[in-house]
Design a protein around this motif. Sequence first.
Motif, PDB file in Angstrom:
ATOM      1  N   THR A 377       1.086  -1.095   0.013  1.00 48.67           N
ATOM      2  CA  THR A 377       0.045   0.028  -0.143  1.00 48.67           C
ATOM      3  C   THR A 377       0.808   1.411  -0.094  1.00 48.67           C
ATOM      4  OG1 THR A 377      -0.158   0.032   2.270  1.00 48.67           O
ATOM      5  CG2 THR A 377      -1.719  -1.219   1.433  1.00 48.67           C
ATOM      6  N   GLN A 378       0.154   2.400  -0.367  1.00 45.67           N
ATOM      7  CA  GLN A 378       0.984   3.744  -0.455  1.00 45.67           C
ATOM      8  C   GLN A 378       1.586   4.130   1.055  1.00 45.67           C
ATOM      9  OE1 GLN A 378      -1.776   6.103  -2.223  1.00 45.67           O
ATOM     10  NE2 GLN A 378      -1.022   5.877  -4.273  1.00 45.67           N
ATOM     11  N   GLU A 379       0.694   3.634   1.965  1.00 44.61           N
ATOM     12  CA  GLU A 379       1.137   3.766   3.318  1.00 44.61           C
ATOM     13  C   GLU A 379       2.261   3.180   3.937  1.00 44.61           C
ATOM     14  OE1 GLU A 379      -2.866   4.947   2.151  1.00 44.61           O
ATOM     15  OE2 GLU A 379      -2.381   2.630   2.767  1.00 44.61           O
ATOM     16  N   CYS A 380       2.556   1.957   3.443  1.00 46.78           N
ATOM     17  CA  CYS A 380       3.559   1.040   4.218  1.00 46.78           C
ATOM     18  C   CYS A 380       4.668   0.974   3.484  1.00 46.78           C
ATOM     19  CB  CYS A 380       3.057  -0.351   4.447  1.00 46.78           C
ATOM     20  SG  CYS A 380       1.547  -0.326   5.529  1.00 46.78           S
ATOM     21  N   PHE A 381       4.536   0.792   1.913  1.00 51.16           N
ATOM     22  CA  PHE A 381       5.787   0.527   1.092  1.00 51.16           C
ATOM     23  C   PHE A 381       6.459   1.969   0.671  1.00 51.16           C
ATOM     24  CE2 PHE A 381       8.005  -1.558  -2.701  1.00 51.16           C
ATOM     25  CZ  PHE A 381       9.035  -2.044  -1.885  1.00 51.16           C
ATOM     26  N   LEU A 382       7.231   2.542   1.542  1.00 49.02           N
ATOM     27  CA  LEU A 382       7.889   3.720   1.253  1.00 49.02           C
ATOM     28  C   LEU A 382       9.080   3.696   1.236  1.00 49.02           C
ATOM     29  CD1 LEU A 382       5.545   5.619   3.816  1.00 49.02           C
ATOM     30  CD2 LEU A 382       4.903   5.250   1.655  1.00 49.02           C
ATOM     31  N   CYS A 383       9.825   5.031   0.840  1.00 47.61           N
ATOM     32  CA  CYS A 383      11.185   4.960   1.084  1.00 47.61           C
ATOM     33  C   CYS A 383      11.409   5.363   2.323  1.00 47.61           C
ATOM     34  CB  CYS A 383      11.753   6.297   0.125  1.00 47.61           C
ATOM     35  SG  CYS A 383      13.398   6.669   0.395  1.00 47.61           S
ATOM     36  N   SER A 384      12.459   4.680   2.926  1.00 47.97           N
ATOM     37  CA  SER A 384      12.853   5.085   4.482  1.00 47.97           C
ATOM     38  C   SER A 384      13.120   6.451   4.761  1.00 47.97           C
ATOM     39  CB  SER A 384      13.670   3.937   4.882  1.00 47.97           C
ATOM     40  OG  SER A 384      13.083   2.512   4.627  1.00 47.97           O
ATOM     41  N   PRO A 397      17.183  -2.096  -1.468  1.00 41.75           N
ATOM     42  CA  PRO A 397      16.852  -2.431  -0.169  1.00 41.75           C
ATOM     43  C   PRO A 397      18.120  -2.709   0.639  1.00 41.75           C
ATOM     44  CG  PRO A 397      17.147  -4.255  -1.524  1.00 41.75           C
ATOM     45  CD  PRO A 397      17.306  -3.075  -2.548  1.00 41.75           C
ATOM     46  N   VAL A 398      17.968  -2.176   1.774  1.00 43.87           N
ATOM     47  CA  VAL A 398      19.177  -2.422   2.953  1.00 43.87           C
ATOM     48  C   VAL A 398      18.607  -2.898   4.165  1.00 43.87           C
ATOM     49  CG1 VAL A 398      21.138  -1.130   4.099  1.00 43.87           C
ATOM     50  CG2 VAL A 398      20.390  -0.388   1.918  1.00 43.87           C
ATOM     51  N   GLU A 399      18.832  -4.216   4.717  1.00 39.53           N
ATOM     52  CA  GLU A 399      18.316  -4.809   5.601  1.00 39.53           C
ATOM     53  C   GLU A 399      16.836  -4.726   5.592  1.00 39.53           C
ATOM     54  OE1 GLU A 399      19.979  -6.448   8.523  1.00 39.53           O
ATOM     55  OE2 GLU A 399      21.454  -6.264   6.799  1.00 39.53           O
ATOM     56  N   GLY A 400      16.020  -4.247   6.647  1.00 40.78           N
ATOM     57  CA  GLY A 400      14.435  -3.816   6.639  1.00 40.78           C
ATOM     58  C   GLY A 400      14.024  -2.619   6.106  1.00 40.78           C
ATOM     59  N   MET A 401      15.184  -1.842   5.486  1.00 43.62           N
ATOM     60  CA  MET A 401      14.949  -0.608   4.815  1.00 43.62           C
ATOM     61  C   MET A 401      14.670  -0.547   3.544  1.00 43.62           C
ATOM     62  SD  MET A 401      16.725   2.035   7.501  1.00 43.62           S
ATOM     63  CE  MET A 401      18.353   1.372   7.218  1.00 43.62           C
ATOM     64  N   VAL A 402      13.862   0.371   2.976  1.00 44.03           N
ATOM     65  CA  VAL A 402      14.025   0.380   1.148  1.00 44.03           C
ATOM     66  C   VAL A 402      14.138   1.876   0.827  1.00 44.03           C
ATOM     67  CG1 VAL A 402      12.773  -1.550   0.510  1.00 44.03           C
ATOM     68  CG2 VAL A 402      11.484   0.400   1.339  1.00 44.03           C
TER      69      VAL A 402
END
Length: 414
Positions: A377-384, A397-402
């Motif tokens: 979703t737009q709310e969750c899959f965002l640039c960290s 991707p880096v670890e759990g960040m994107v």
Amino acid sequence: QMGLGHEQGFGAPCLKCKDKCEGFELHFWRKICRNCKCGQEEHDVLTSNEEDRKVGKLFEDTKYTTLIAKLKNDGIPMYKRNVMILTNPVPAKKNISINTVTYEWAPPVQNQTLARQYMQMLPKEKQPVAGSEGAQYRKKQLAKQLPAHDQDPSKCHELSPNEVKQMEQFVKKYKNEALGVGDVKLPGEVETRATDKNNLNNGDRGTSAAVGAMEDKSPDRKASQYSCYRCKLSMKEGDPAVYAERAGYDKLWHPACFVCCTCSELLVDMIYFWKNGNLYCGRHYCDSEKPRCAGCDELIFSNEYTQAEGQNWHLKHFCCFDCDCVLAGEIYVMVNDKPVCKPCYVKNHAAICQGCHDAIDPEVQRVTYNNFNWHATQECFLCSCCSKCLIGQKFMPVEGMVFCSVECKKKMMS
């Protein structure tokens, strides 16, 4: 509803989970431990006494009654295992110490040298030497290949009188038509017996076979004319072979090749089931004849059962593996080949979203990368870093960040 059977093996350690399991506690209808969910055969549950009763019952009303003894007090047939104790004197500097090896089972042959040779032809880790991994292997295969609930209706869960009757007929039929115990013999000994039989049966044709066999015995011909029915390689002249009466004495096996055609495990104590030119263990022979419930592991003798996920289930046993609620008509998710209801899935197994940290419902779309998950979703899959939506975009991707770009990644990592 707690029968006495449920006390059996209570608290026995799990060989797989070790200390993680508090000890065996039998589920009320699945054949597994309620604490760690491992199978009964993974726990050190059955005592040799109970195992010997099970095999004794299997041999009852068959031609293998020589392998059982009836106990005076209760008339229960007990398997008379041939336990072999070998004593090897070990020369020490001063005195000779005696080193004994106990085999928890050995082929019931008169000639101990033959039994010894047979044992040495098995893989070391499968020789049932007391206290070794081979003895554990035999115990586990005894539980797996010959489940008590495949031959004894009283070991099954709530069968109807009609199912009991069908099961008894089924067991009687396999005892008459398929069950056997291998014989260990030297191929040379069998050949003469087989040709004598031929002479009786085939009149003239047998004689040429007999003559052929005689000629083969000439001293200069050491290569063997016998080959193993399974691996097709030839047998060494002086080595013991396994024969299966139901297969006919024209077939023979290397000791390590006398295995089930389905699971390829050594047939425990050489107990086999012969069908259509194949050797089976008890479990897989029964599977080739009847559907087996993936819930309670019992054969299904009722006409009504369900098929789901490529397996068969008693109607009342197609249940959530975690809470046992019946799943007919409910949404479920497969976790490690076991069905789990949606509430249990969300509670115990669901993937957690890296964005909002909530469980991801099994029916909604998600993004998965390595072991990390996001709601798609737009709310969750965002640039960290800059919170730009990354659905349908390239991301780093880096670890759990994107990240959406090298710049954002640098900013965040610095």
